[in-house]
Scaffold this motif. Structure first.
Motif, PDB file in Angstrom:
ATOM      1  N   TYR A 221      -2.950  26.264  41.311  1.00 56.45           N
ATOM      2  CA  TYR A 221      -1.728  25.994  40.391  1.00 56.45           C
ATOM      3  C   TYR A 221      -0.796  24.981  40.798  1.00 56.45           C
ATOM      4  CZ  TYR A 221      -4.339  28.213  36.498  1.00 56.45           C
ATOM      5  OH  TYR A 221      -5.142  28.654  35.703  1.00 56.45           O
ATOM      6  N   ASP A 222      -0.604  24.837  42.146  1.00 57.42           N
ATOM      7  CA  ASP A 222       0.480  24.029  42.635  1.00 57.42           C
ATOM      8  C   ASP A 222      -0.123  22.685  43.669  1.00 57.42           C
ATOM      9  OD1 ASP A 222       3.091  23.472  43.310  1.00 57.42           O
ATOM     10  OD2 ASP A 222       3.383  24.535  45.353  1.00 57.42           O
ATOM     11  N   GLY A 223      -1.277  23.263  43.993  1.00 61.26           N
ATOM     12  CA  GLY A 223      -2.125  21.968  44.770  1.00 61.26           C
ATOM     13  C   GLY A 223      -3.046  21.114  43.804  1.00 61.26           C
ATOM     14  N   VAL A 224      -3.931  21.700  43.411  1.00 61.59           N
ATOM     15  CA  VAL A 224      -5.078  21.386  42.617  1.00 61.59           C
ATOM     16  C   VAL A 224      -4.630  21.048  41.273  1.00 61.59           C
ATOM     17  CG1 VAL A 224      -7.383  21.646  41.682  1.00 61.59           C
ATOM     18  CG2 VAL A 224      -6.865  22.630  44.056  1.00 61.59           C
ATOM     19  N   PHE A 225      -4.026  21.752  40.618  1.00 56.10           N
ATOM     20  CA  PHE A 225      -3.643  21.302  38.886  1.00 56.10           C
ATOM     21  C   PHE A 225      -2.117  21.270  39.173  1.00 56.10           C
ATOM     22  CE2 PHE A 225      -7.070  24.379  37.818  1.00 56.10           C
ATOM     23  CZ  PHE A 225      -8.046  23.094  37.604  1.00 56.10           C
ATOM     24  N   ALA A 226      -1.681  20.238  38.498  1.00 53.49           N
ATOM     25  CA  ALA A 226      -0.386  19.904  38.462  1.00 53.49           C
ATOM     26  C   ALA A 226       0.502  20.535  37.302  1.00 53.49           C
ATOM     27  CB  ALA A 226       0.240  18.144  38.191  1.00 53.49           C
ATOM     28  N   VAL A 227       0.528  21.737  37.457  1.00 52.78           N
ATOM     29  CA  VAL A 227       0.915  22.869  36.545  1.00 52.78           C
ATOM     30  C   VAL A 227       2.238  23.374  37.110  1.00 52.78           C
ATOM     31  CG1 VAL A 227       0.512  24.948  35.045  1.00 52.78           C
ATOM     32  CG2 VAL A 227      -1.152  23.254  35.520  1.00 52.78           C
ATOM     33  N   PRO A 228       3.223  23.554  36.058  1.00 54.36           N
ATOM     34  CA  PRO A 228       4.542  24.336  36.646  1.00 54.36           C
ATOM     35  C   PRO A 228       3.910  25.757  37.275  1.00 54.36           C
ATOM     36  CG  PRO A 228       4.982  23.448  34.649  1.00 54.36           C
ATOM     37  CD  PRO A 228       3.723  23.226  34.787  1.00 54.36           C
ATOM     38  N   ALA A 234       5.797  21.103  38.234  1.00 55.28           N
ATOM     39  CA  ALA A 234       4.331  20.628  38.714  1.00 55.28           C
ATOM     40  C   ALA A 234       4.404  19.549  39.719  1.00 55.28           C
ATOM     41  CB  ALA A 234       3.765  20.309  37.333  1.00 55.28           C
ATOM     42  N   ARG A 235       3.295  19.511  40.899  1.00 59.18           N
ATOM     43  CA  ARG A 235       3.154  18.670  41.677  1.00 59.18           C
ATOM     44  C   ARG A 235       1.691  18.625  42.205  1.00 59.18           C
ATOM     45  NH1 ARG A 235       6.362  21.303  47.017  1.00 59.18           N
ATOM     46  NH2 ARG A 235       5.155  23.445  46.795  1.00 59.18           N
ATOM     47  N   GLY A 236       0.812  18.899  41.415  1.00 62.73           N
ATOM     48  CA  GLY A 236      -0.567  19.105  42.193  1.00 62.73           C
ATOM     49  C   GLY A 236      -1.509  17.624  41.939  1.00 62.73           C
ATOM     50  N   TRP A 237      -2.583  17.821  42.289  1.00 67.07           N
ATOM     51  CA  TRP A 237      -3.506  16.421  42.279  1.00 67.07           C
ATOM     52  C   TRP A 237      -3.779  16.140  40.887  1.00 67.07           C
ATOM     53  CZ3 TRP A 237      -9.282  16.803  43.044  1.00 67.07           C
ATOM     54  CH2 TRP A 237      -9.879  15.685  42.971  1.00 67.07           C
ATOM     55  N   LEU A 238      -4.547  17.131  39.963  1.00 72.28           N
ATOM     56  CA  LEU A 238      -5.077  16.797  38.775  1.00 72.28           C
ATOM     57  C   LEU A 238      -3.927  16.914  38.002  1.00 72.28           C
ATOM     58  CD1 LEU A 238      -8.383  18.431  38.983  1.00 72.28           C
ATOM     59  CD2 LEU A 238      -8.073  16.027  39.220  1.00 72.28           C
ATOM     60  N   GLN A 239      -3.394  16.010  37.169  1.00 76.76           N
ATOM     61  CA  GLN A 239      -2.384  16.119  36.174  1.00 76.76           C
ATOM     62  C   GLN A 239      -2.934  16.567  35.008  1.00 76.76           C
ATOM     63  OE1 GLN A 239       0.679  14.983  37.020  1.00 76.76           O
ATOM     64  NE2 GLN A 239      -0.481  14.495  38.968  1.00 76.76           N
ATOM     65  N   VAL A 240      -2.107  17.851  34.367  1.00 75.34           N
ATOM     66  CA  VAL A 240      -2.676  18.529  33.142  1.00 75.34           C
ATOM     67  C   VAL A 240      -1.616  18.734  32.297  1.00 75.34           C
ATOM     68  CG1 VAL A 240      -3.095  21.032  32.800  1.00 75.34           C
ATOM     69  CG2 VAL A 240      -3.847  20.047  34.893  1.00 75.34           C
ATOM     70  N   SER A 241      -2.113  18.659  31.116  1.00 72.58           N
ATOM     71  CA  SER A 241      -1.189  18.902  29.635  1.00 72.58           C
ATOM     72  C   SER A 241      -1.682  20.173  29.192  1.00 72.58           C
ATOM     73  CB  SER A 241      -1.620  17.862  28.747  1.00 72.58           C
ATOM     74  OG  SER A 241      -0.758  17.998  27.535  1.00 72.58           O
ATOM     75  N   PRO A 243      -1.066  21.548  25.851  1.00 72.03           N
ATOM     76  CA  PRO A 243      -0.758  21.571  24.415  1.00 72.03           C
ATOM     77  C   PRO A 243      -0.961  23.076  23.789  1.00 72.03           C
ATOM     78  CG  PRO A 243      -2.903  20.512  24.631  1.00 72.03           C
ATOM     79  CD  PRO A 243      -2.479  21.002  26.138  1.00 72.03           C
ATOM     80  N   GLY A 244      -0.116  23.598  23.071  1.00 71.64           N
ATOM     81  CA  GLY A 244      -0.240  24.866  22.314  1.00 71.64           C
ATOM     82  C   GLY A 244       0.868  25.622  22.486  1.00 71.64           C
ATOM     83  N   PRO A 245       0.972  26.790  21.840  1.00 68.95           N
ATOM     84  CA  PRO A 245       2.185  27.573  21.824  1.00 68.95           C
ATOM     85  C   PRO A 245       2.318  28.287  23.385  1.00 68.95           C
ATOM     86  CG  PRO A 245       0.209  28.819  20.630  1.00 68.95           C
ATOM     87  CD  PRO A 245       0.032  27.440  21.247  1.00 68.95           C
ATOM     88  N   GLU A 246       3.826  28.472  23.459  1.00 72.38           N
ATOM     89  CA  GLU A 246       4.163  29.036  24.885  1.00 72.38           C
ATOM     90  C   GLU A 246       3.466  30.304  25.031  1.00 72.38           C
ATOM     91  OE1 GLU A 246       8.183  29.003  25.568  1.00 72.38           O
ATOM     92  OE2 GLU A 246       8.366  26.712  25.331  1.00 72.38           O
ATOM     93  N   TRP A 247       3.287  31.393  24.093  1.00 75.08           N
ATOM     94  CA  TRP A 247       2.770  32.582  24.427  1.00 75.08           C
ATOM     95  C   TRP A 247       1.307  32.297  24.974  1.00 75.08           C
ATOM     96  CZ3 TRP A 247      -1.788  33.677  22.172  1.00 75.08           C
ATOM     97  CH2 TRP A 247      -2.066  33.011  20.676  1.00 75.08           C
ATOM     98  N   LEU A 248       0.628  31.217  24.584  1.00 72.90           N
ATOM     99  CA  LEU A 248      -0.670  31.144  25.056  1.00 72.90           C
ATOM    100  C   LEU A 248      -0.751  30.247  26.509  1.00 72.90           C
ATOM    101  CD1 LEU A 248      -3.701  31.181  24.935  1.00 72.90           C
ATOM    102  CD2 LEU A 248      -3.584  28.943  23.369  1.00 72.90           C
ATOM    103  N   THR A 249       0.217  28.910  26.671  1.00 71.09           N
ATOM    104  CA  THR A 249      -0.126  28.162  27.654  1.00 71.09           C
ATOM    105  C   THR A 249       1.043  28.415  28.794  1.00 71.09           C
ATOM    106  OG1 THR A 249       1.884  26.703  26.846  1.00 71.09           O
ATOM    107  CG2 THR A 249      -0.463  26.159  26.304  1.00 71.09           C
ATOM    108  N   GLY A 250       2.231  29.366  28.550  1.00 69.34           N
ATOM    109  CA  GLY A 250       2.990  29.663  29.470  1.00 69.34           C
ATOM    110  C   GLY A 250       4.280  28.749  29.287  1.00 69.34           C
ATOM    111  N   GLY A 251       4.078  27.501  28.821  1.00 70.11           N
ATOM    112  CA  GLY A 251       5.274  26.680  28.617  1.00 70.11           C
ATOM    113  C   GLY A 251       5.640  25.789  29.729  1.00 70.11           C
ATOM    114  N   ALA A 252       6.972  25.856  29.990  1.00 69.52           N
ATOM    115  CA  ALA A 252       7.515  25.098  31.193  1.00 69.52           C
ATOM    116  C   ALA A 252       7.242  26.280  32.471  1.00 69.52           C
ATOM    117  CB  ALA A 252       8.950  24.869  30.835  1.00 69.52           C
TER     118      ALA A 252
END
Length: 282
Positions: A221-228, A234-241, A243-252
């Motif tokens: 989640y830090d190198g492969v996926f660009a997710v906080p 976020a700073r990874g290789w694959l840029q990821v969005s 979308p969805g409520p924070e309780w599901l995605t984790g948000g920021a």
């Protein structure tokens, strides 16, 4: 009539009694892990030009942290640290990396099926995939040395496994409270992850498996996926969005604040603790 004198048990010195107290050993153990990292990075930052501070400082700091912990075990605790034994270490680290990444992929795939994890592109170079590698090696190293090799081990020896798991559950979560965008769900997720990492330590009696699991999840989640990751940008290789409520995605904060992460890690924790118990009691 026997003239043999009864054996007299020597009384440990005051210094020896103080150094064997579990709370002091925890303090000294944590210092032994953290000081080499802090001092090494500060010294390198002060004397080495920026262009030459690429890749090597953090792995070096991690190595010195290992050596300092070994010195703590041999000089303060008067023992050889079996939790750092090298035979089979590479295999355990590798298995841990696979397990940690697999748990991360389960979360990502389920989120993707629900439309809450969308890959939108990629960085132009492989350097985005590797730039976090040194930091995640260091993070997995010092956190597992502190929370498993020092804290869990010593509390387990003195007060038992249940108390050690409870202490690790609480303190590992508290250590992440200063992170940006943290939520109550993120705190709970982090605490459950700590139980799984303790179970990994119990299964082998060594730090290599939990280090691998910790690194595998973080690097995904830090190198492969660009997710906080734990609130960090976020700073990874694959840029990821996400979308969805924070309780599901984790948000920021990232997926470590997702209810799905709690479910996946919760199931893994139960299974690992069941598997760890007979090994731990053997």
């Amino acid at each position: 009539m026997s003239i043999a004198q009864p054996a007299v048990t020597p009384i440990p010195s005051f210094r020896a009694r103080v150094l064997t107290h579990p709370l002091l050993r925890i303090v000294l153990g944590v210092a032994a892990v953290m000081l080499p990292i802090s001092l090494t990075l500060a010294l390198i930052h002060a004397v080495v030009p920026q262009p030459l501070r690429v890749v090597w400082p953090m792995p070096l700091a991690a190595l010195l942290s290992f050596l300092s912990y070994r010195l703590f075990a041999t000089r303060v605790e008067k023992r050889l640290p079996s939790e750092l034994a090298l035979p089979g270490a590479a295999l355990e680290v590798g298995a841990g990396v696979v397990a940690g990444a697999a748990l991360g992929l389960k979360v990502a795939v389920i989120l993707a099926v629900m439309g809450a994890f969308v890959i939108t592109g990629s960085s132009t170079g492989w350097d985005a995939l590797l730039k976090c590698l040194p930091e995640q090696i260091m993070v997995a190293t010092f956190e597992e040395l502190i929370f498993r090799a020092v804290l869990f081990r010593i509390v387990d020896q003195r007060w038992g496994t249940r108390v050690a798991l409870a202490v690790s559950f609480v303190l590992f979560a508290l250590a992440h409270l200063p992170n940006d965008n943290i939520s109550a769900l993120a705190v709970l997720d982090t605490a459950v992850v700590s139980l799984a990492l303790c179970a990994a330590y119990m299964m082998t009696g060594r730090v290599w498996l939990p280090i691998g699991i910790h690194f595998g999840w973080n690097f995904l989640y830090d190198g492969v996926f660009a997710v906080p990751l734990s609130g960090h940008a976020a700073r990874g290789w694959l840029q990821v969005s996400l979308p969805g409520p924070e309780w599901l995605t984790g948000g920021a904060y990232g997926v470590e604040a997702s209810v799905l992460t709690l479910l996946v890690w919760g199931i893994a924790t139960v299974l690992m603790l069941k598997r760890a118990q007979p090994h731990h009691l053997a």
